[in-house]
Enzyme design. Sequence first.
Site, short mmCIF file in Angstrom:
data_model
loop_
_atom_site.label_atom_id
_atom_site.label_comp_id
_atom_site.label_asym_id
_atom_site.label_seq_id
_atom_site.Cartn_x
_atom_site.Cartn_y
_atom_site.Cartn_z
N ASN A 1 0.88 -1.17 0.00
CA ASN A 1 0.00 0.00 0.00
C ASN A 1 0.92 1.22 0.00
OD1 ASN A 1 -1.89 1.97 0.41
ND2 ASN A 1 -2.67 1.17 2.35
N ARG B 1 -2.73 -2.29 -3.20
CA ARG B 1 -3.95 -1.50 -2.99
C ARG B 1 -3.87 -0.34 -3.98
NH1 ARG B 1 -6.05 1.37 2.52
NH2 ARG B 1 -8.00 2.12 1.63
N HIS C 1 -12.72 2.90 0.08
CA HIS C 1 -12.62 1.95 1.21
C HIS C 1 -13.26 0.60 0.85
CE1 HIS C 1 -12.24 5.56 4.11
NE2 HIS C 1 -11.06 5.01 3.95
N ARG D 1 -9.60 15.71 6.47
CA ARG D 1 -10.46 16.04 5.31
C ARG D 1 -11.83 16.51 5.80
NH1 ARG D 1 -9.77 10.43 2.38
NH2 ARG D 1 -8.02 9.97 3.74
N GLU E 1 -7.95 -5.14 5.46
CA GLU E 1 -7.82 -4.86 4.03
C GLU E 1 -6.64 -5.61 3.41
OE1 GLU E 1 -8.07 -0.85 5.57
OE2 GLU E 1 -8.93 -0.26 3.65
#
Length: 397
Positions: free
Chosen positions: A9, A97, A185, A245, A383
Amino acid sequence: MREVILVLNAGSSSLKFALFELAAAGVAQQALLSGQLDGLGARAHFKCKGANGEIVAESEPALAADPARAHRGALAFLLDWLATHNENLHVCAAGHRIVHGGSRYSAPQRITPALAEELDGLVPLAPLHQPHNLAAVGALAALRPELPQIGCFDTAFHRSQPPLAQMFALPRALSEEGVRRYGFHGLSYEYIADVLPQHLGARADGRVIVLHLGNGASLCALRGRKSIASSMGFTALDGLMMGTRCGNLDPGVLLYLMQYRGLGVEGLSDLLYKRSGLAGVSGISQDMRTLEASAEPAAREAIELFCYRIVREIGSAAAALGGLDALVFTAGIGQNSARVRERVCTGSAWLGLAFDAEANTRHAACISTPDSAVTALVIPTDEEWMIARHTAKMLAQ
Ligand code: AMP
């Protein structure tokens, strides 16, 4: 030799990795090794943990200071470290990813030069993540050209959404150009959808909202364990308030900032991605732990706003689902913050959620009462394992 899958990732200044052993029945769920290289392009720091979370290596390798070559240097270091310190491991494939698979890819893909080029064309849709994800792909292809590389997209899981859920009320031509809701996600939601029957039995196929509450935060409405709506849209900025964010924002705010405050693309991007959210509202930190430990009113208000926004978005997702059977908390905040879970669950009482405060305080897997119409669960996401499984499956094809 133990055959392992390398999960990667890659971010702007970091490279997270995990190694999963291939087993007869697929991929072992426990990573053999995991860790990260961060500070890429500046002062690099390497940390690797073993299967039980113990630190097996930590160092400050001298890598190229040139950010453009950062991922190549990091990968070369990692492969070299693996070869010298773990001679019995053989990396047989890499799973990446990749934030964006556009509207075309609803499943992982083997990365060919042609696909890498196509994914590069999606950089404008995810300028902060996609270039770094692809830099790692390119670097690994240069270092180990024979190694199969599989791309697992954060957008893929959401391609099951009905057309209306993916549309903005903008002129049709823009939508055809790709300005639409993609959702992110997806690997986390796919993992949760996969394990949901273990927790809910046949009710797993009902109306479920999953809250992925980490540094990035979003929610996903599942029906039949498929995504039918999500709070993130065109970019990973939309929806819930996050660490740095802003989440949902009246687009008129952007017009105001451009017209009266002279903000350009860079200024806006910096404001919305890096200086808003928990960090911006609290003025203290983007980190939920720090905010929970703070007595400052601004820290408290940031947490309250974070929870208020989630409760509002749950209402919207429940409307898309036509009701609610289960609510699932996952990721760093969802799995660990009893305070956030309490606020969100009590704010969702109107949906029929009867909250079990005692179970929540001891971080139980089920935090609703037995007679609650809506079951509230805490399920750790994984993940990396999802990527490893996809990669193994692609290898077997
Ligand atoms: P993630 O992006 O999934 O790693 O989640 C990171 C977020 O989880 C940060 O805001 C952390 O402060 C938060 N977090 C991790 N552990 C805890 C904890 N024990 N209590 C509250 N928040 C936590």
